[in-house]
Enzyme design. Structure first.
Site, PDB file in Angstrom:
ATOM      1  NE  ARG A  55     -25.822   1.368   7.128  1.00 21.62           N
ATOM      2  CZ  ARG A  55     -26.436   1.798   8.234  1.00 21.62           C
ATOM      3  NH1 ARG A  55     -25.734   2.258   9.247  1.00 21.62           N
ATOM      4  NH2 ARG A  55     -27.751   1.768   8.322  1.00 21.62           N
ATOM      5  CE1 TYR A 108      -4.983   5.931  -6.954  1.00 22.48           C
ATOM      6  CE2 TYR A 108      -6.623   7.050  -5.638  1.00 22.48           C
ATOM      7  CZ  TYR A 108      -6.298   6.204  -6.671  1.00 22.48           C
ATOM      8  OH  TYR A 108      -7.294   5.635  -7.411  1.00 22.48           O
ATOM      9  CG  ASP A 181      -1.774   4.797   0.379  1.00 25.48           C
ATOM     10  OD1 ASP A 181      -1.575   3.568   0.282  1.00 25.48           O
ATOM     11  OD2 ASP A 181      -2.463   5.434  -0.440  1.00 25.48           O
ATOM     12  CE  LYS A 206      -5.642   0.388  -6.929  1.00 26.23           C
ATOM     13  NZ  LYS A 206      -5.147   1.641  -6.360  1.00 26.23           N
TER      14      LYS A 206
HETATM   15  C1  LIG Z   1      -5.640   2.726  -5.828  1.00 25.91           C
HETATM   16  C2  LIG Z   1      -5.010   3.477  -4.752  1.00 25.91           C
HETATM   17  C3  LIG Z   1      -5.784   4.145  -3.785  1.00 25.91           C
HETATM   18  C4  LIG Z   1      -7.295   4.173  -3.860  1.00 25.91           C
HETATM   19  O1  LIG Z   1      -7.824   2.884  -3.711  1.00 25.91           O
HETATM   20  P1  LIG Z   1      -9.248   2.424  -4.338  1.00 25.91           P
HETATM   21  O2  LIG Z   1      -9.398   1.042  -3.860  1.00 25.91           O
HETATM   22  O3  LIG Z   1      -9.134   2.570  -5.830  1.00 25.91           O
HETATM   23  O4  LIG Z   1     -10.281   3.358  -3.790  1.00 25.91           O
HETATM   24  C5  LIG Z   1      -5.129   4.807  -2.776  1.00 25.91           C
HETATM   25  N1  LIG Z   1      -3.787   4.815  -2.695  1.00 25.91           N
HETATM   26  C6  LIG Z   1      -3.013   4.209  -3.598  1.00 25.91           C
HETATM   27  C7  LIG Z   1      -1.533   4.257  -3.452  1.00 25.91           C
HETATM   28  C8  LIG Z   1      -3.597   3.511  -4.655  1.00 25.91           C
HETATM   29  O5  LIG Z   1      -2.821   2.913  -5.564  1.00 25.91           O
END
Ligand SMILES: *Cc1c(COP(=O)(O)O)cnc(C)c1O
Length: 390
Positions: A55, A108, A181, A206
């Protein structure tokens, strides 16, 4: 364990070899995954490396992914996190209490929900703006001192595009830092750090992993916000938002094909978006690759090699037709998430529930690697069925 390549290499070369790491002792490629969370001291009570506990310092498998992410985003350092939301909330939690943050209206849903639930308790003043309207961003930044501007582009779930370079300039003038993001565009299509952002965030769950079998997140910096970055490292260490070693291993494995998968899904998505944008049962398709899309001009400027695999289809038939469409596909899996090899369809309005801003007549598509013609035929029959069902 690290045997990073000496000369700077292209993204394709970097991911294909995952930076060429092999076991230092045997040459095993890929190297063995070291699953130990603790590290044994010698007779002098010294540790063989700076690693003592997972950690606190992470693991060699983390380092490999972090180096790869740093390389892909043209950053100076990266932090692997346990999920995309862990990465996002770490950034907001690392801000001093009382900070004002300017965030997009369309983003999101998890972030919208977190800010609504915990933003005030964290001492944050949250200001929502239409991030594609630069005058609105400028006005919000002029109104009061701002710590952070958050951008998501193309933004889930309607794929609004934000001009990252323009917002970066406004943020800089206002003394605010910009975080982006980049989950949907991926470093294959956009590099926000090169456009003026200080931090890039990824849901590695993703496209980066790309196989729907890992939860992970990532942050990358360009080195321009050292104080905040130190706080983020401390935050990960002490709050424990770290993934497991096996997840890190799977993630670098998934990332090996990123530069092949992204152009492929982008090409397929462009074909599907074009086809349904002219479909009689469809009101419109939101996809930044379409010349008719309001975000296309900016997207064409800041995205290269494609516009990613995400789009939303708005049906002419209202009142349940979209939900019925999402129930009627054979190939598109009716599931949430995005960015994997399998195509997914989702009725966001149903998934998000109360408080959702997603239009009811919209289905969201994540285009995968299946045959494009078969995907089009599948969606066509589902839309015809859904539009008739109500
Ligand atoms: C899925 C997603 C998130 C969150 O990610 P997790 O891995 O599910 O916590 C944030 N931003 C976007 C654009 C996403 O598609």
């Amino acid at each position: 364990m690290s045997t990073a390549t000496a000369a700077p290499v292209s993204a394709a070369t970097a991911v294909a070899q995952a930076l060429g790491r092999r076991a230092r002792d045997t040459g095993a490629y890929p190297p063995a995954v070291s699953v130990g969370v603790t590290y044994v001291r010698d007779r002098d009570y010294a540790l063989p490396t700076p690693m003592a506990y997972q950690r606190d310092q992470g693991s060699p498998a983390f380092e490999q992914v972090e180096e790869l992410l740093t390389h892909l985003e043209h950053g100076t350092e990266a932090l692997l996190m346990s999920s995309g939301m862990a990465a996002i909330t770490a950034v907001f939690q690392a801000l001093p209490s009382g900070s004002r943050v300017v965030v997009p209206e369309v983003k999101y849903f998890g972030l919208t929900k977190w800010l609504r639930t915990f933003g005030a308790d964290q001492g944050l003043t949250v200001v929502e703006v239409p991030m594609d309207d630069l005058d609105a961003v400028r006005a919000a930044l002029r109104a009061a001192p701002t710590a952070l501007v958050w951008v998501e582009t193309p933004a889930n779930p309607t794929w609004k595009v934000t001009d990252v370079a323009a917002v970066a300039q406004l943020a800089r003038q206002a003394g605010a830092l910009l975080a982006v993001d980049n989950t949907v565009a991926t470093p294959v299509h956009t590099n926000p750090l090169l456009l003026g952002a200080s931090i890039v965030m990824h849901s590695a769950t993703k496209y980066l992993n790309g196989h729907d079998d890992v939860m992970a997140g990532g942050l990358v910096t360009d080195g321009s916000v050292p104080e905040l970055w130190e706080r983020l490292k401390e935050q990960r260490r002490l709050a424990g938002q770290i993934p497991g070693t096996l997840e890190a291993y799977l993630l670098q494995r998934g990332m090996r094909t990123l530069t092949v998968r992204m152009p492929a899904v982008s090409r397929s998505a462009m074909e599907i978006a074009t086809y349904f944008s002219e479909h009689p049962l469809v009101e419109r398709v939101a996809y930044p690759g379409l010349a008719s899309d309001p975000g296309h001009r900016v997207a064409a400027k800041q995205m290269s090699g494609g516009f990613s695999g995400m789009m939303s289809v708005f049906l002419r038939a209202k009142g349940g037709a979209a939900l019925e469409t999402a129930k009627a596909t054979e190939l598109f899996l009716p599931a949430t998430s995005l960015g994997g090899t399998a195509s997914l369809i989702e009725h966001r309005f149903t998934f998000e529930g109360p408080g959702s801003r997603s239009p009811e007549n919209m289905v969201r598509l994540s285009v995968g690697l299946e045959d494009t013609g078969e995907l089009i035929a599948d969606l066509e029959q589902a839309i015809a069925y859904g539009s008739k069902a109500v």
